[in-house]
Enzyme design. Structure first.
Site, PDB file in Angstrom:
ATOM      1  N   ASN A  28       0.866  -1.176   0.000  1.00  0.00           N
ATOM      2  CA  ASN A  28       0.000   0.000   0.000  1.00  0.00           C
ATOM      3  C   ASN A  28       0.908   1.233   0.000  1.00  0.00           C
ATOM      4  OD1 ASN A  28      -1.766   2.073   0.528  1.00  0.00           O
ATOM      5  ND2 ASN A  28      -2.330   1.388   2.581  1.00  0.00           N
ATOM      6  N   TRP A  29       0.977   1.895  -1.134  1.00  0.00           N
ATOM      7  CA  TRP A  29       1.893   3.036  -1.244  1.00  0.00           C
ATOM      8  C   TRP A  29       1.329   4.308  -0.617  1.00  0.00           C
ATOM      9  CZ3 TRP A  29       3.967   2.353  -6.991  1.00  0.00           C
ATOM     10  CH2 TRP A  29       4.859   1.262  -6.999  1.00  0.00           C
ATOM     11  N   LYS A  30       0.080   4.268  -0.187  1.00  0.00           N
ATOM     12  CA  LYS A  30      -0.554   5.461   0.403  1.00  0.00           C
ATOM     13  C   LYS A  30      -0.334   6.668  -0.519  1.00  0.00           C
ATOM     14  CE  LYS A  30      -0.057   3.187   4.816  1.00  0.00           C
ATOM     15  NZ  LYS A  30       0.102   3.234   6.259  1.00  0.00           N
TER      16      LYS A  30
ATOM     17  N   HIS B 193      -9.325   1.178   5.277  1.00  0.00           N
ATOM     18  CA  HIS B 193      -8.033   1.315   5.946  1.00  0.00           C
ATOM     19  C   HIS B 193      -8.204   2.245   7.152  1.00  0.00           C
ATOM     20  CE1 HIS B 193      -3.890   2.478   6.714  1.00  0.00           C
ATOM     21  NE2 HIS B 193      -3.533   1.388   6.055  1.00  0.00           N
TER      22      HIS B 193
ATOM     23  N   GLU C  31      -6.551   4.646   8.178  1.00  0.00           N
ATOM     24  CA  GLU C  31      -6.382   6.071   7.857  1.00  0.00           C
ATOM     25  C   GLU C  31      -7.664   6.633   7.229  1.00  0.00           C
ATOM     26  OE1 GLU C  31      -2.763   5.486   5.661  1.00  0.00           O
ATOM     27  OE2 GLU C  31      -1.808   4.870   7.534  1.00  0.00           O
TER      28      GLU C  31
ATOM     29  N   GLU D  59      -5.035  -5.025  10.605  1.00  0.00           N
ATOM     30  CA  GLU D  59      -3.987  -4.022  10.786  1.00  0.00           C
ATOM     31  C   GLU D  59      -4.234  -3.267  12.089  1.00  0.00           C
ATOM     32  OE1 GLU D  59      -2.113  -2.791   6.717  1.00  0.00           O
ATOM     33  OE2 GLU D  59      -3.691  -1.400   7.251  1.00  0.00           O
TER      34      GLU D  59
ATOM     35  N   GLY E 196       3.119   2.004  10.808  1.00  0.00           N
ATOM     36  CA  GLY E 196       4.143   3.044  10.688  1.00  0.00           C
ATOM     37  C   GLY E 196       4.907   3.326  11.973  1.00  0.00           C
TER      38      GLY E 196
ATOM     39  N   SER F  91       3.750  -2.486  10.228  1.00  0.00           N
ATOM     40  CA  SER F  91       5.194  -2.605  10.471  1.00  0.00           C
ATOM     41  C   SER F  91       5.787  -3.945  10.050  1.00  0.00           C
ATOM     42  CB  SER F  91       5.516  -2.308  11.946  1.00  0.00           C
ATOM     43  OG  SER F  91       5.242  -0.950  12.233  1.00  0.00           O
TER      44      SER F  91
ATOM     45  N   GLY G 145       3.111  -1.242   4.261  1.00  0.00           N
ATOM     46  CA  GLY G 145       3.197   0.186   3.972  1.00  0.00           C
ATOM     47  C   GLY G 145       4.640   0.573   3.654  1.00  0.00           C
ATOM     48  N   GLY G 146       5.331   1.106   4.642  1.00  0.00           N
ATOM     49  CA  GLY G 146       6.683   1.649   4.449  1.00  0.00           C
ATOM     50  C   GLY G 146       7.636   0.720   3.712  1.00  0.00           C
TER      51      GLY G 146
HETATM   52  P1  13P Z   1       3.399   0.112   7.644  1.00  0.00           P
HETATM   53  O1  13P Z   1       3.855  -1.180   7.019  1.00  0.00           O
HETATM   54  O2  13P Z   1       4.196   1.302   7.207  1.00  0.00           O
HETATM   55  O3  13P Z   1       3.304  -0.017   9.130  1.00  0.00           O
HETATM   56  O4  13P Z   1       1.911   0.400   7.107  1.00  0.00           O
HETATM   57  C1  13P Z   1       0.971  -0.613   7.164  1.00  0.00           C
HETATM   58  C2  13P Z   1      -0.239  -0.201   6.413  1.00  0.00           C
HETATM   59  O5  13P Z   1      -0.943   0.716   6.798  1.00  0.00           O
HETATM   60  C3  13P Z   1      -0.554  -0.918   5.168  1.00  0.00           C
HETATM   61  O6  13P Z   1      -1.835  -0.661   4.738  1.00  0.00           O
END
Ligand code: 13P
Length: 247
Positions: free
Chosen positions: A8-10, A94, A96, A164, A170, A210, A231-232
């Site tokens: 997920n590149w956000k 998600h 967010e 999640e 993050g 994470s 994510g990251g």
């Molecule tokens: P991180 O892997 O950066 O913690 O993010 C997870 C995420 O929100 C994937 O949708």
């Protein structure tokens, strides 16, 4: 069922990132393992990313869609519009989106139905906050999100669930392996109660929060963890390939 490794590149990246599918395949050749790779870029690069992924066995997904098929919804994309880009997945609910943009369980369920109708495979996210975990409410919160966000006709081939925990996103923090196993087991139980053993068994449950090359092996080895939503560590093809190699 292939293990799903999803990035997920956000709101990161630019159009130069359309070289990432070939960069990934140079590091992790297709057909090496029973693994499906999914990239979820920002909406402006969906169509180009689909083009750049063709022939590389890499799936592409959006990060959200609206539940209505068209209308006065400035800034939104319908599920059909997402499907028109050639994307085959969409991340919905998600944390967010839930925290910043007001996505509720009901709305996530409506978006999920719209995505299914458009032929997309939604990845519905659930997870408790730090305060909810500390109050011992993680199972209850996740169970309620599953009940409220998953429409009645969910099947293995038309939905994926991602657990999640909000506090793990993050932050570099993850639940213990036992805690991940407990929640995934609980989610499986909630799905079984609604869809029966046969229906629930086929629904893939991913872990997200994470995930990195250091912890992926242990997490992905869990019986009920059918992949990861990253994510990251999914922004760099080197770390995404390292995680895929451990799956
Ligand atoms: P991180 O892997 O950066 O913690 O993010 C997870 C995420 O929100 C994937 O949708």
């Amino acid at each position: 069922m292939r293990t799903l490794i999803a990035a997920n590149w956000k709101m990161h990246g630019d159009l130069s990132w359309i070289q990432k599918p070939s960069e990934f395949r140079a590091l992790f050749p297709a057909g090496k393992d029973n693994i499906e790779i999914l990239l979820c870029p920002p909406a402006h690069m969906l169509e180009a990313m689909v083009g750049a992924s063709t022939g590389l066995d890499i799936s592409v997904g959006a990060q959200n869609c609206h539940d209505e098929s068209s209308g006065a919804y400035t800034g939104e994309l319908s599920a059909d519009m997402v499907a028109e880009t050639g994307a085959t997945y969409v991340i919905l609910g998600h944390s967010e989106r839930r925290a910043i943009f007001g996505d509720t369980d009901n709305w996530v369920a409506a978006k999920t139905s719209a995505a299914q109708k458009a032929g997309l495979r939604p990845i519905v996210c659930v997870g408790e906050s730090r305060a909810e975990r500390e109050a011992g409410q993680a199972e209850e919160v996740v169970g309620a999100q599953i009940d409220g966000s998953i429409p009645a006709d969910a099947r293995g081939d038309n939905i994926v669930i991602a657990y999640e925990p909000v506090w793990a996103i993050g932050t570099g923090l993850t639940p213990t392996i036992e805690d991940i196993a407990t929640i995934h087991d609980h989610i499986r139980g909630c799905l079984t109660a609604r869809f029966g053993v046969k229906g629930a068994d086929k629904i893939q449950i991913l872990y997200g929060g994470s995930v990195n090359p250091e912890n992926a092996q242990e997490i992905l080895a869990l019986k009920d963890v059918a992949g990861a939503l990253i994510g990251g560590a999914g922004l760099e093809m080197k770390s995404l390939a390292a995680i895929a190699a451990l799956a």
